[in-house]
Design a protein around this motif. Structure first.
Motif, mmCIF file in Angstrom:
data_model
loop_
_atom_site.group_PDB
_atom_site.id
_atom_site.type_symbol
_atom_site.label_atom_id
_atom_site.label_comp_id
_atom_site.label_asym_id
_atom_site.label_seq_id
_atom_site.Cartn_x
_atom_site.Cartn_y
_atom_site.Cartn_z
ATOM 1 N N CYS A 1 6.762 0.597 2.415
ATOM 2 C CA CYS A 1 5.858 -0.257 3.725
ATOM 3 C C CYS A 1 6.949 -1.225 4.401
ATOM 4 O O CYS A 1 7.546 -2.236 3.565
ATOM 5 C CB CYS A 1 4.762 -0.920 3.024
ATOM 6 S SG CYS A 1 3.964 -1.900 4.165
ATOM 7 N N CYS B 1 1.962 5.177 5.656
ATOM 8 C CA CYS B 1 0.621 5.417 4.787
ATOM 9 C C CYS B 1 -0.477 6.249 5.621
ATOM 10 O O CYS B 1 -1.583 6.303 5.057
ATOM 11 C CB CYS B 1 0.054 4.338 4.422
ATOM 12 S SG CYS B 1 -0.270 2.979 5.834
ATOM 13 N N SER C 1 -4.871 4.531 -3.368
ATOM 14 C CA SER C 1 -5.988 4.438 -2.271
ATOM 15 C C SER C 1 -7.551 4.313 -2.963
ATOM 16 O O SER C 1 -8.352 3.683 -2.304
ATOM 17 C CB SER C 1 -5.991 5.495 -1.385
ATOM 18 O OG SER C 1 -6.123 6.954 -1.994
ATOM 19 N N THR D 1 0.706 -1.170 0.071
ATOM 20 C CA THR D 1 -0.022 -0.181 -0.032
ATOM 21 C C THR D 1 0.978 1.069 -0.112
ATOM 22 O O THR D 1 0.312 2.311 -0.469
ATOM 23 C CB THR D 1 -0.958 -0.014 1.218
ATOM 24 O OG1 THR D 1 -0.233 -0.080 2.323
ATOM 25 C CG2 THR D 1 -1.788 -1.088 1.237
ATOM 26 N N PHE D 2 2.082 1.032 0.174
ATOM 27 C CA PHE D 2 3.076 2.083 0.372
ATOM 28 C C PHE D 2 4.439 1.718 -0.231
ATOM 29 O O PHE D 2 4.849 0.740 0.265
ATOM 30 C CB PHE D 2 3.027 2.743 1.601
ATOM 31 C CG PHE D 2 3.786 4.119 1.802
ATOM 32 C CD1 PHE D 2 2.829 5.175 1.381
ATOM 33 C CD2 PHE D 2 4.929 4.239 1.966
ATOM 34 C CE1 PHE D 2 3.542 6.640 1.517
ATOM 35 C CE2 PHE D 2 5.748 5.801 2.239
ATOM 36 C CZ PHE D 2 4.667 6.641 1.968
#
Length: 162
Positions: free
Chosen positions: A54, A143, A88, A50-51
């Motif tokens: 991460c 995030c 997102s 998601t990032f």
């Protein structure tokens, strides 16, 4: 001995792989899975973080491998998909509701251009107020951003719109 499985069985198993930082969300709700294939070698799963930086990516990959192998009794090969970038908008509506219930503001849907304005706006997940302000663009995880609600006074995190 290898068993035969279906794509649906793989997706059912993936529903049990929770995000280590937000344990109410699984990797499917987060939109982290980009491809699933089954062949004679086993289950091939492509995922995205998601990032980009991460710190949990290796743990998530390991959790996917262990869960799929345990539940389906066949090898799982999990790779990071270098051709797809997470944003997102990949969050499901169910994920956004779970975030709010967990006390984290969900990101707004965007058309690809993420501006500071999107980061500054966040409805309070505690009282629903729009009267909030950005305290820091950095929360407890890369995030997330930190906000304060002017209405109820609560500090909360927002899953950053990316």
């Amino acid at each position: 001995m290898q068993t035969i499985t279906t794509l649906q069985a793989v997706y059912n198993a993936l529903e049990h792989v929770m995000d280590p930082e937000i344990p109410v969300l699984n990797v499917l709700e987060l939109g982290m899975i980009t491809d699933v294939k089954i062949d004679l070698e086993g289950v091939h799963i492509k995922m995205i973080p998601t990032f980009s930086a991460c710190p949990a990516i290796d743990l998530i990959r390991e959790n996917i491998t262990n869960t799929v192998e345990r539940e389906l009794q066949m090898p799982a090969i999990v790779t990071v998909d270098k051709e797809v970038n997470w944003n997102s908008n990949r969050l499901s509506e169910e994920a956004k509701e779970k975030l709010r219930n967990y006390g984290i503001a969900a990101p707004v849907r965007h058309e690809g251009d993420v501006s500071l304005d999107l980061l500054e706006k966040a409805n309070c997940p505690h009282c629903g107020s729009e009267s909030t302000y950005l305290r820091s663009p950095f929360g407890s995880a890369l995030c997330r951003a930190l906000h304060v609600c002017r209405q109820c006074g609560m500090m909360f995190e927002q899953f950053k719109p990316l």
